[in-house]
Write a protein that holds these residues in place. Structure first.
Motif, PDB file in Angstrom:
ATOM      1  N   ARG A 139       5.303-102.180  58.491  1.00 59.60           N
ATOM      2  CA  ARG A 139       5.084-100.994  57.673  1.00 59.60           C
ATOM      3  C   ARG A 139       4.526-101.423  56.310  1.00 59.60           C
ATOM      4  O   ARG A 139       4.971-102.421  55.745  1.00 59.60           O
ATOM      5  N   SER A 211      12.950 -97.750  57.951  1.00 60.04           N
ATOM      6  CA  SER A 211      12.915 -99.201  57.883  1.00 60.04           C
ATOM      7  C   SER A 211      14.231 -99.701  57.301  1.00 60.04           C
ATOM      8  O   SER A 211      14.963 -98.952  56.651  1.00 60.04           O
ATOM      9  N   GLU A 232      10.463-109.264  60.225  1.00 59.27           N
ATOM     10  CA  GLU A 232      10.533-108.539  58.950  1.00 59.27           C
ATOM     11  C   GLU A 232      11.398-109.302  57.949  1.00 59.27           C
ATOM     12  O   GLU A 232      11.055-109.406  56.760  1.00 59.27           O
TER      13      GLU A 232
END
Length: 618
Positions: A139, A211, A232
Motif C-alpha cells: 500500500r 493495514s 511489510e
C-alpha cells in the motif's frame, strides 16, 4: 470509455487474503484512468468489500470453463492473474481476448501468459520475465512508516497470521505466549476473514484494519508466517520471526533468504503432542539478543524496495498499449508454451504446429546496413558477405536449378508465358545476378538495406528497390517466381507477407523459401543451446512440417524440399569428441564414410540446421 483491467484473484478460505489485498492496491491506483473489474473466487465477503469501494465485480463460483465465457463477455483490455496455480488451458483461452499478466503463479498457466512476474520466491523455480522483490506490491501509505529506533529488549510483540489463518496458528502462539518464561506485551491481530476461536490468554486482540503498518512500526517484533505481512515488516524495519503452517511455506522462507523462522507447526496426532513446547523454547532463545535483531532488521530493510506497485502499474500500462497478440500465424491456435522469458521478450513454441515465435514487449529496430553484412557476417562465417560471394553463388546456382525445373513443369500445366522473378530481401543481388545471366528470367529485387541495394544497383546494374516488401507496390498475378532466402524468419508480419506473395504470383507461380530449421540436429537434441544462440532479429523459427502447414494454409502446394545445413561437426561436437592435437582428426568417427552415412541419415530425418522449400500457387 476507459479501458477495462480484469483482476482474476482468489481470496479467503484457504487462499489467504494477500493476493486480494495487493490487487486492491493496484485497482485503487488505476481507477482514475482505467476501469478495474474483479472476478474473485473464495470468500463471499469479498463482494461486500468490493461493493463498499464501488468496484465492479463478479464472484467466480463455477469452474474455469465458465470463467472463460465470462471473460469473453466482458472483453477486458488486460487480464491480471493472481491465483497461485493457474492451468495452462485457461491462460491460453483468455489470451484470445487480452494480454495476460501472471503474478507469482506456481501453475502451468505461467508457461502461456504474456508476462510473468515473480515478486515472491517459489519452492520450484519458474521461468519468469521479471523475478525480483522489487515487484512486491505494498500500500502506498507504507512510505510513512520507517522504523529507526529500537528498544534494548523485546517487549511488544505483534502476532498476525494473515487474513485467514487457515490452521489457526494464532491459537498456537497464544499457547506459546503462556509457556514462554519471558513476560511480554502481546498483541494479536485478527484478519478480516479469520473466524477461528482463540484460546484465552494474557493478550490484546485487535481487528485488522486496512493495514497494520502503524502496529508493525510500534512493535519490537512481528510474528507471522511467510507472506506479505512479513515483507511489510521488513520494509518498515521491524524484526520478523516466522512460524509457518506447512513445510511448503518453510521452503519458501528458505528460498527468500530474508527471514528467521521457528519452523513449521506440527499438529498433535495419536502418538505425539504438537510441538508448542519446542517452539516456545526456540522463541525465548531467539528474542534474547534485541540488538542483533535490530541490526539485522536495518540491513534487510535496505534490500526491500517499496516501489513495486508503481513498477507494476508501468507494466500494466505498457501491455495496454501493445495489446493482445494474435494466435499462432501458422495454425491459428492458442497452444503456446514459453521456452525463453526475459525482461525484453518471450520465445514461445506452439505445441500444435511447432512454430517458434520470438515476441518482444517493445520490438527493437534492427538495422541491416554495412556492419550487418560486414563484421556481423564475418563473425559467423569467417568472411564478409562480399568476400563470401563464391559460396553464395554456388548456393544460388543450385536454387535456380530447382526453380527452373519446377518452372518448366508448371509452364506446361498452367500455360503461362513470361518469366518474371522477384527476390525479397535480395541483399547485394547475387542471386538475381545469376538468374539474369541465365537469360531465362526478368529479375527485380527489394531490399531494406540501403548499403546492399545500392551495391546491387550500381555494381551489378540490377533493378532493386530500397524498401520493405510490404511497402512496395506490386502488380497482381505478374511474377512467375518469388524467392526469399533466409528472410522469412526476420519478418514480423508473416501472414501479410505470404498473402501478398500469393496475390503477386501467377497461377502456377513458384514461391521459394529458405529458413533455419528449429527441428534440426541442434534444435531437436540440444534445444538449450539452440535457444541460447537464437538471433535477436529472428521473429519466427519454422520446421519443415510447420512451413508445409503454413504454405498449405495459403493455398500453396509444396513440390520440393531440400534439407540443407548438414554439419557432421555438429554431431561430433554434441558428443564431446575433440580433435587430436597432431592430425586434427576426431578419432575413428571422423572419416569420409561416417560423414556420408550421417548425411544420409540427416536428410531422411531432416536434421539439417536449415532447409529450402519450393511450392506453387494453386
Amino acid at each position: 470509455m476507459k479501458k477495462m483491467i480484469l483482476f482474476r484473484v482468489n481470496a479467503g478460505e484457504h487462499f489467504g487474503s494477500g493476493h486480494f489485498e495487493r490487487c486492491m492496491v493496484l485497482a485503487r491506483m488505476l481507477r482514475k484512468n482505467y476501469d478495474p473489474y474483479f472476478l474473485v473466487k473464495g470468500d463471499n465477503r469479498i463482494g461486500e468489500i468490493l461493493y463498499k469501494e464501488s468496484f465492479n465485480f463478479k464472484l467466480a463460483v463455477h469452474g474455469f470453463d465458465q470463467e472463460i465465457v465470462d471473460i469473453r463477455g466482458l472483453r477486458p483490455n488486460l487480464i491480471f492473474l493472481d491465483i497461485m496455480k493457474t492451468p495452462i488451458e485457461f491462460v491460453r483461452a483468455i489470451k484470445e481476448y487480452a494480454p495476460v499478466i501472471d503474478l507469482d503463479d506456481a501453475g502451468s498457466g505461467s508457461e502461456a501468459a504474456t508476462l510473468t512476474v515473480y515478486s515472491l520466491p517459489l519452492a520450484k523455480k519458474m521461468m519468469a520475465n521479471l523475478d525480483s522483490s522489487k515487484y512486491l506490491i505494498f500500500r502506498p501509505s507504507i512510505e510513512q512508516f520507517d522504523k529507526r529506533e529500537y528498544a534494548p529488549k523485546i517487549q511488544r510483540v505483534l502476532v498476525s497470521f494473515g487474513g485467514v489463518d487457515a490452521v489457526n496458528l494464532s491459537s498456537v502462539f497464544i499457547r506459546i505466549s503462556k509457556i514462554a518464561p519471558t513476560k511480554l506485551e502481546w498483541i494479536f491481530a485478527r484478519g478480516r476473514f479469520n473466524q477461528n476461536r482463540w484460546v484465552e490468554g494474557d493478550y490484546q486482540e485487535i481487528k485488522a484494519k486496512e493495514s497494520l503498518f502503524e502496529e508493525i512500526a510500534q512493535a519490537d517484533l512481528v510474528v507471522t508466517s511467510f507472506g506479505m505481512t512479513a515483507y511489510e515488516a521488513l520494509a518498515i524495519g521491524t524484526p520478523v520471526l516466522l512460524l509457518n503452517p506447512s513445510e511448503y511455506h518453510e521452503k519458501l522462507t528458505d528460498a527468500s533468504g530474508l527471514f528467521a523462522s521457528l519452523g513449521a507447526y506440527t499438529a498433535a496426532h495419536k502418538s505425539a503432542q504438537d510441538n508448542s513446547y519446542a517452539l516456545a523454547q526456540s522463541f525465548t532463545e531467539y528474542i534474547k539478543d534485541a540488538n542483533r535483531l535490530a541490526e539485522n532488521a536495518l540491513q534487510i530493510k535496505m534490500r526491500v524496495d517499496k516501489q513495486g506497485a508503481e513498477r507494476m502499474i508501468l507494466l500494466i500500462e505498457s501491455l495496454l498499449v501493445s495489446g493482445r497478440i494474435e494466435a499462432c500465424p501458422v495454425c491459428n491456435r492458442r497452444m503456446e508454451r514459453a521456452l525463453v522469458r526475459d525482461s525484453e521478450k518471450n520465445i514461445f513454441l506452439c505445441d500444435h504446429c511447432g512454430l517458434m515465435s520470438q515476441q518482444y514487449f517493445d520490438p527493437p529496430a534492427f538495422v541491416y546496413e554495412k556492419e550487418y553484412f560486414g563484421g556481423d557476417y564475418a563473425e559467423q562465417y569467417g568472411k564478409t558477405y562480399l568476400e563470401d560471394r563464391e559460396n553464395i553463388d554456388r548456393l544460388g546456382a543450385a536454387r535456380l536449378e530447382v526453380i527452373n525445373a519446377i518452372y518448366k513443369k508448371a509452364q506446361k500445366k498452367y500455360s503461362f508465358s513470361g518469366a518474371n522473378l522477384l527476390d525479397i530481401g535480395c541483399a547485394y543481388g547475387f542471386f538475381l545476378d545469376i538468374a539474369r545471366d541465365s537469360d531465362q528470367w526478368n529479375v527485380e529485387g527489394v531490399e531494406v538495406s540501403k548499403t546492399a541495394s545500392k551495391y546491387a544497383r550500381e555494381h551489378l546494374m540490377l533493378n532493386v528497390d530500397t524498401a520493405g516488401f510490404l511497402e512496395k507496390e506490386l502488380p497482381k498475378e505478374y511474377y512467375h517466381a518469388i524467392s526469399m532466402w533466409y528472410v522469412i524468419e526476420h519478418t514480423a508480419k508473416i501472414n501479410e507477407v505470404i498473402e501478398k506473395i500469393y496475390t503477386s504470383l501467377v497461377r502456377g507461380g513458384i514461391v521459394a523459401i529458405s529458413a533455419p530449421n528449429n527441428r534440426g540436429h541442434i534444435g531437436r537434441f540440444h534445444r538449450a543451446k539452440y535457444l541460447a544462440q537464437h538471433p535477436a532479429d529472428h521473429f519466427y523459427d519454422f520446421s519443415i512440417p510447420t512451413m508445409k502447414m503454413f504454405l498449405k494454409r495459403y493455398r500453396f502446394k509444396v513440390v520440393r524440399v531440400r534439407v540443407t545445413g548438414i554439419h557432421y561437426e555438429t554431431f561430433l561436437d554434441a558428443r564431446g569428441i575433440q580433435a587430436d592435437s597432431e592430425d586434427g582428426k576426431r578419432g575413428f568417427l571422423d572419416n569420409g564414410f561416417f560423414r556420408y552415412i550421417y548425411g544420409i541419415i540427416a536428410k531422411i530425418f531432416r536434421l539439417g540446421e536449415t532447409f529450402e522449400i519450393y511450392a506453387i500457387k494453386k
